[in-house]
Design an enzyme around this catalytic site. Sequence first.
Site, short mmCIF file in Angstrom:
data_model
loop_
_atom_site.label_atom_id
_atom_site.label_comp_id
_atom_site.label_asym_id
_atom_site.label_seq_id
_atom_site.Cartn_x
_atom_site.Cartn_y
_atom_site.Cartn_z
N ASP A 294 -4.04 3.97 2.43
CA ASP A 294 -5.68 3.52 2.83
C ASP A 294 -5.80 2.27 3.08
OD1 ASP A 294 -5.22 2.24 0.41
OD2 ASP A 294 -6.77 3.28 -0.80
N ASP B 194 -7.96 -15.27 -17.92
CA ASP B 194 -8.80 -16.00 -16.96
C ASP B 194 -9.74 -17.13 -17.46
OD1 ASP B 194 -9.69 -15.78 -14.05
OD2 ASP B 194 -11.54 -15.26 -15.06
N ASP C 44 -1.62 -1.07 -3.90
CA ASP C 44 -1.84 -0.05 -4.90
C ASP C 44 -0.40 -0.12 -5.86
OD1 ASP C 44 -0.26 1.90 -3.56
OD2 ASP C 44 -1.85 2.65 -2.70
N HIS D 277 -3.31 -17.05 -6.36
CA HIS D 277 -4.22 -16.42 -5.47
C HIS D 277 -5.38 -17.13 -5.31
CE1 HIS D 277 -5.43 -15.80 -9.39
NE2 HIS D 277 -6.46 -15.32 -9.28
N ASP D 278 -5.33 -18.32 -5.94
CA ASP D 278 -6.52 -19.06 -5.74
C ASP D 278 -6.25 -20.62 -5.03
OD1 ASP D 278 -8.24 -17.68 -7.67
OD2 ASP D 278 -7.31 -18.73 -9.29
N ASP E 247 -4.16 -9.42 -16.54
CA ASP E 247 -5.05 -10.20 -16.48
C ASP E 247 -6.18 -10.12 -17.41
OD1 ASP E 247 -6.55 -12.69 -15.27
OD2 ASP E 247 -5.36 -12.44 -13.63
N GLU F 242 -5.50 -19.78 -18.52
CA GLU F 242 -5.96 -20.47 -17.48
C GLU F 242 -6.72 -21.75 -17.87
OE1 GLU F 242 -7.65 -19.90 -12.94
OE2 GLU F 242 -8.84 -19.41 -14.59
N ASN G 149 -0.47 4.44 -0.18
CA ASN G 149 -1.12 5.70 -0.06
C ASN G 149 -1.65 5.59 1.17
OD1 ASN G 149 -3.37 4.35 -0.74
ND2 ASN G 149 -4.05 5.61 -2.25
N ASP H 104 0.93 -1.25 0.08
CA ASP H 104 0.02 0.01 0.05
C ASP H 104 0.96 1.19 -0.05
OD1 ASP H 104 -1.79 2.10 0.35
OD2 ASP H 104 -2.39 1.44 2.47
C1 NOJ Z 1 -10.11 -17.73 -12.02
C2 NOJ Z 1 -9.32 -16.76 -11.23
O1 NOJ Z 1 -8.00 -16.98 -11.01
C3 NOJ Z 1 -10.17 -16.55 -9.94
O2 NOJ Z 1 -9.49 -15.93 -8.97
C4 NOJ Z 1 -11.38 -16.17 -10.21
O3 NOJ Z 1 -12.08 -16.11 -9.07
C5 NOJ Z 1 -12.16 -17.01 -11.28
N1 NOJ Z 1 -11.17 -17.32 -12.26
C6 NOJ Z 1 -13.38 -16.25 -11.94
O4 NOJ Z 1 -13.09 -15.05 -12.59
#
Ligand code: NOJ
Length: 560
Positions: free
Chosen positions: A26, A205, A30, A333-334, A99, A260, A24, A22
């Site tokens: 908040d 994605d 960012d 992140h998944d 992305d 993906e 700034n 971060d």
């Molecule tokens: C794959 C992404 O990596 C995930 O984070 C997202 O929730 C789903 N696709 C839907 O866009």
Amino acid sequence: MAFTPWYKDMAVYHIWPRSFCDGNGDGIGDLWGVLSKLDYIKSLGVDAIWFSPLYPSPNADWGYDISDYMDIHPDFGNLEVFRQVLDEAHRRGLRVFMDLVVNHSSDEHPWFVESRKSKDNPYHDYYYWRPGRIGPGGKKLPPNNWTSVFEGDAWEYDSQLDEYYLHLFAKKQPDLNMDNPKVREEVKRILRFWLDMGVDGFREDVITFISKAPGLPNAYPRLPVANGLRYYSNRPQAHDYLKEFKRDVLSRYDCFVVGESPMTDAATALRYVTEGPEQVLDEMIAFSHMEADCFMTDFIRRPFNLVKMKKAFSSWQHKLAGKGWNALYIENHDHARVISRYGSEKYRVESGKMLAAMYMLQKGTPFIYQGQEIGMVNNPLPELEMYKDVQTFNTARIASKIMPKKKVLELIQATSRENARTPMQWDDSENAGFTTGRPWFFVNGNYHDINVKAQEDDPNSLLNFYRRLLSFRKNNAAILRGEYREYIPADKNFYVYERRHFEKRVLVICSFTAEQLRFNAPEDIDLSQWELALTNYDYSFTIGNGFTSRPYELRVYTMN
Ligand code: NOJ
């Protein structure tokens, strides 16, 4: 000499912007924060950055629900600071990938807002609007029985139109109708917009879902999640559309595209990545190696099974050999943090180093997810109500039907992707140096011990190991180009493979257990002829043609 595309030599750092840094105050990561960390990213030895979505979004799925494809979310900055990040990254020799999320948009995107105004609105056909069915007793039913990935039925009713729209993910993520040529033109406009600005490529994605079977047939059986998969995954038209994007836009730029591809096996991936006239993607993000401790999805758990993981990696390595290129990753992140899943929090540093070498020394492009390089681990939250993610809510909802609340919490704590979304741990100051404000999400309490600053000066830290590993990879032809050969595939404790490019050879030995076990080198390998290049213990010796492995021991040997 044959020309090698640049993406085959590169390594990528993946930023989930909300939790990176971060700038700034908040409480939300960012682009100003990113600017301040570009030197750090460069210092790792990577060549590119992939940003999870930076666009304006109501955040039903933290940015994967986009309401404007050609702007930056005000939480993250604006186009001006994005251009600055781009320039500064380029100045340091770092490429930048965006992305691209076009299987669906946000329901707050102007296209969708228009599309729901009337059936003859020019945008109506941008989405899958369909009348319902009449069920027994005259009951109104959705157009088919598909379930979404994130929120129950895959259809949402609109009373003004008396129609339903399709959402394979959350309700606020209506699926775009890619069969409509106008939608494909919009995608091309988006691609050109960012490429013309200087962006170097895209991570696309769920790109294997962009075509749906005509007639949208009913699925069987009725699973609580994504039961219609066979009617929208890897349909031939998905390839056609990607080919069109390549022909009309991507081939005109020097850019990189990774798609993906959930539930896609290596044989199917070849349709997209085989080098030649039909190639539409440079690489694909496989899932099978992330299913070694679960069944199909992270939430249906089973004990970690090394043989299963090895099979998945080897299948992609073998099937793509000489034909296409792999994307290599163990975190994003998944998924929950990998040390907490496939390694050991007790042997965090040892297993973290072993896991890093295990995947990065395979053939392909390594992706490193923020925090992975310092060995961040899961952050189990004490209350279900503290989680913030639509997929996590859905899992909790479904699990609650079959287990008590305490068990649901345990399941979420172990498997939620929010484990990987806690703020990056930069130092041991308040909030781990992520923000001077109030962080938007819970910082893992272990940040006093696990942070970048503490690891910078420690030559044995995970962070410095990642740097060594990346530089080792970059300077080794066997790793970059060599063939892959797996040994002892049925062994339940060791993952052993060799990479070879002419006379140059690399042998990777990974123990996946805390037990001390005797390791015997494969018959045609004489360890005394090899040189130890990387390991996760201070000293190493061999006894006979092998050694007694220590917990999660890693040994990387070379022969030239
Ligand atoms: C794959 C992404 O990596 C995930 O984070 C997202 O929730 C789903 N696709 C839907 O866009």
